[in-house]
Motif scaffolding. Structure first.
Motif, PDB file in Angstrom:
ATOM      1  N   VAL A 197       0.833  -1.206   0.000  1.00  0.00           N
ATOM      2  CA  VAL A 197       0.000   0.000   0.000  1.00  0.00           C
ATOM      3  C   VAL A 197       0.868   1.257   0.000  1.00  0.00           C
ATOM      4  CG1 VAL A 197      -1.668   1.317   1.373  1.00  0.00           C
ATOM      5  CG2 VAL A 197      -1.958  -1.150   1.069  1.00  0.00           C
ATOM      6  N   TYR A 198       1.944   1.235   0.777  1.00  0.00           N
ATOM      7  CA  TYR A 198       2.824   2.399   0.875  1.00  0.00           C
ATOM      8  C   TYR A 198       3.492   2.713  -0.457  1.00  0.00           C
ATOM      9  CZ  TYR A 198       6.932   5.187   2.098  1.00  0.00           C
ATOM     10  OH  TYR A 198       7.899   6.151   2.132  1.00  0.00           O
ATOM     11  N   TYR A 199       4.069   1.717  -1.104  1.00  0.00           N
ATOM     12  CA  TYR A 199       4.780   1.982  -2.358  1.00  0.00           C
ATOM     13  C   TYR A 199       3.821   2.284  -3.499  1.00  0.00           C
ATOM     14  CZ  TYR A 199       9.382   1.186  -0.469  1.00  0.00           C
ATOM     15  OH  TYR A 199      10.543   1.314   0.252  1.00  0.00           O
ATOM     16  N   ALA A 221       4.088   5.929  -5.491  1.00  0.00           N
ATOM     17  CA  ALA A 221       4.211   5.988  -6.951  1.00  0.00           C
ATOM     18  C   ALA A 221       3.099   6.810  -7.585  1.00  0.00           C
ATOM     19  CB  ALA A 221       4.187   4.572  -7.537  1.00  0.00           C
ATOM     20  N   GLY A 222       2.055   7.123  -6.799  1.00  0.00           N
ATOM     21  CA  GLY A 222       0.921   7.864  -7.337  1.00  0.00           C
ATOM     22  C   GLY A 222       0.702   9.172  -6.613  1.00  0.00           C
ATOM     23  N   GLU A 223      -0.332   9.205  -5.756  1.00  0.00           N
ATOM     24  CA  GLU A 223      -0.680  10.439  -5.054  1.00  0.00           C
ATOM     25  C   GLU A 223       0.452  10.969  -4.189  1.00  0.00           C
ATOM     26  OE1 GLU A 223      -4.546  10.407  -3.034  1.00  0.00           O
ATOM     27  OE2 GLU A 223      -4.963   8.558  -4.117  1.00  0.00           O
ATOM     28  N   GLY A 224       1.261  10.078  -3.646  1.00  0.00           N
ATOM     29  CA  GLY A 224       2.327  10.496  -2.744  1.00  0.00           C
ATOM     30  C   GLY A 224       3.657  10.766  -3.409  1.00  0.00           C
ATOM     31  N   PRO A 255      -2.048  -3.444  -9.123  1.00  0.00           N
ATOM     32  CA  PRO A 255      -3.320  -2.963  -8.549  1.00  0.00           C
ATOM     33  C   PRO A 255      -4.103  -4.055  -7.827  1.00  0.00           C
ATOM     34  CG  PRO A 255      -2.988  -2.002 -10.710  1.00  0.00           C
ATOM     35  CD  PRO A 255      -1.882  -3.009 -10.524  1.00  0.00           C
ATOM     36  N   ALA A 256      -4.122  -5.260  -8.385  1.00  0.00           N
ATOM     37  CA  ALA A 256      -4.854  -6.358  -7.733  1.00  0.00           C
ATOM     38  C   ALA A 256      -4.217  -6.725  -6.404  1.00  0.00           C
ATOM     39  CB  ALA A 256      -4.888  -7.574  -8.663  1.00  0.00           C
ATOM     40  N   ALA A 257      -2.874  -6.761  -6.368  1.00  0.00           N
ATOM     41  CA  ALA A 257      -2.177  -7.103  -5.133  1.00  0.00           C
ATOM     42  C   ALA A 257      -2.369  -6.019  -4.080  1.00  0.00           C
ATOM     43  CB  ALA A 257      -0.688  -7.299  -5.416  1.00  0.00           C
ATOM     44  N   VAL A 258      -2.413  -4.765  -4.511  1.00  0.00           N
ATOM     45  CA  VAL A 258      -2.630  -3.658  -3.571  1.00  0.00           C
ATOM     46  C   VAL A 258      -4.033  -3.731  -2.977  1.00  0.00           C
ATOM     47  CG1 VAL A 258      -2.828  -1.141  -3.363  1.00  0.00           C
ATOM     48  CG2 VAL A 258      -0.929  -2.157  -4.654  1.00  0.00           C
ATOM     49  N   ALA A 259      -5.023  -4.090  -3.787  1.00  0.00           N
ATOM     50  CA  ALA A 259      -6.395  -4.221  -3.280  1.00  0.00           C
ATOM     51  C   ALA A 259      -6.471  -5.292  -2.199  1.00  0.00           C
ATOM     52  CB  ALA A 259      -7.343  -4.553  -4.426  1.00  0.00           C
ATOM     53  N   LEU A 260      -5.802  -6.415  -2.410  1.00  0.00           N
ATOM     54  CA  LEU A 260      -5.772  -7.467  -1.395  1.00  0.00           C
ATOM     55  C   LEU A 260      -5.056  -6.986  -0.135  1.00  0.00           C
ATOM     56  CD1 LEU A 260      -4.967 -10.583  -3.625  1.00  0.00           C
ATOM     57  CD2 LEU A 260      -7.133 -10.071  -2.476  1.00  0.00           C
ATOM     58  N   ALA A 261      -3.974  -6.223  -0.323  1.00  0.00           N
ATOM     59  CA  ALA A 261      -3.224  -5.697   0.824  1.00  0.00           C
ATOM     60  C   ALA A 261      -4.084  -4.738   1.640  1.00  0.00           C
ATOM     61  CB  ALA A 261      -1.957  -4.997   0.337  1.00  0.00           C
ATOM     62  N   ARG A 262      -4.873  -3.916   0.976  1.00  0.00           N
ATOM     63  CA  ARG A 262      -5.758  -2.995   1.686  1.00  0.00           C
ATOM     64  C   ARG A 262      -6.774  -3.760   2.542  1.00  0.00           C
ATOM     65  NH1 ARG A 262      -6.283   2.271   0.581  1.00  0.00           N
ATOM     66  NH2 ARG A 262      -4.907   3.201  -0.993  1.00  0.00           N
ATOM     67  N   ASP A 263      -7.314  -4.838   1.989  1.00  0.00           N
ATOM     68  CA  ASP A 263      -8.257  -5.658   2.755  1.00  0.00           C
ATOM     69  C   ASP A 263      -7.575  -6.259   3.979  1.00  0.00           C
ATOM     70  OD1 ASP A 263     -10.256  -5.115   0.955  1.00  0.00           O
ATOM     71  OD2 ASP A 263     -10.046  -7.004  -0.149  1.00  0.00           O
ATOM     72  N   ILE A 277       0.261   8.493   4.721  1.00  0.00           N
ATOM     73  CA  ILE A 277      -0.909   8.385   3.844  1.00  0.00           C
ATOM     74  C   ILE A 277      -2.098   9.032   4.552  1.00  0.00           C
ATOM     75  CG2 ILE A 277      -2.401   6.823   2.566  1.00  0.00           C
ATOM     76  CD1 ILE A 277      -0.142   4.820   2.476  1.00  0.00           C
ATOM     77  N   PRO A 278      -2.581  10.184   4.064  1.00  0.00           N
ATOM     78  CA  PRO A 278      -3.642  10.922   4.764  1.00  0.00           C
ATOM     79  C   PRO A 278      -4.878  10.073   5.067  1.00  0.00           C
ATOM     80  CG  PRO A 278      -2.701  12.269   3.016  1.00  0.00           C
ATOM     81  CD  PRO A 278      -2.102  10.900   2.875  1.00  0.00           C
ATOM     82  N   GLU A 279      -5.249   9.197   4.171  1.00  0.00           N
ATOM     83  CA  GLU A 279      -6.434   8.354   4.374  1.00  0.00           C
ATOM     84  C   GLU A 279      -6.364   7.599   5.700  1.00  0.00           C
ATOM     85  OE1 GLU A 279      -8.156   4.148   2.550  1.00  0.00           O
ATOM     86  OE2 GLU A 279      -6.702   5.321   1.402  1.00  0.00           O
TER      87      GLU A 279
END
Length: 221
Positions: free
Chosen positions: A110-112, A116-119, A143-151, A192-194
């Motif tokens: 999630v951090y990287y 690479a985007g907003e940050g 993107p798919a791996a990041v979605a799983l990491a967020r969960d 990450i502000p969120e």
């Protein structure tokens, strides 16, 4: 003692928190990603950081892996203790293992992805963005791996909130390896502000543990 590390690694932060809590004097050697393997692989057989060189007669020449470093420090310097005794200790190490193997990895993804985007504006320099690109490719941060990491992180916050919001420590009545692991391995999310806005209690606890361990606060706190 000498700690071989990447200065931005949350796993290396985990080792520093334990060293600070134990009040053990040490120095750091900040390695260059990529070239670091030439230095540490002959010492541990691994290419990952952190690596601790005790530089003490009768002790191992090198200890690789943050969990193994925590175990070494507890045996080498039992006071102040990170162990809790009996079943509580088993629970603390189980949490530490879960945080280390699952949640620390989710944080990295999630951090990287954020950096690479907003940050990107945190450090838009060529060298910083190059490292981020290499890390994303190395670990398969898609993107798919990041979605799983967020969960996975959402699950982690629920588990930690149930414990940390009703008592000062994750297990028992004093700081343990579980608290050290959580404070270190979730610390990159402070940028990450969120997450800062949604989980203020988490970062208050991370800051408190850093204070208890005499470790400077992570970026974002």
């Amino acid at each position: 003692m000498l700690l071989l590390q990447f200065s931005t690694s949350h796993y290396c932060r985990k080792a520093r928190l334990a060293l600070g809590y134990k009040k053990i004097s040490y120095t750091v050697n900040n390695l260059t990603p990529g070239l670091h393997a030439l230095k540490i692989k002959p010492l541990t057989g691994l290419t990952t950081t952190p690596v601790l060189l005790p530089e003490v007669d009768g002790q191992p020449k090198a200890i690789g892996d943050s969990t193994q470093i925590l175990k070494f420090l507890e045996a080498y310097s039992p006071e102040p203790p990170l162990s809790l005794g009996s079943t509580l200790d088993t629970e603390a190490w189980m949490l530490e293992d879960w945080l280390d193997e699952s949640i620390g990895t989710a944080t990295r993804f999630v951090y990287y992805d954020y950096r690479a985007g907003e940050g990107k504006a945190i450090d838009p320099s060529f060298s910083s963005q190059l490292v981020i690109t290499i890390v994303r490719q190395q670990y398969g941060i898609t993107p798919a791996a990041v979605a799983l990491a967020r969960d996975r992180l959402t699950t982690a916050f629920a588990v930690l909130q149930e414990r940390w919001q009703t008592r000062p420590y994750l297990v028992g009545d004093r700081l343990s390896v579980a608290d050290i692991a959580a404070a270190a391995l979730l610390s990159p999310l402070a940028l990450i502000p969120e997450y800062r806005q949604k989980y203020p209690w988490l970062f208050e606890r991370i800051a408190q543990i850093h204070h208890n361990c005499n470790e400077p606060l992570p970026p974002g706190l």
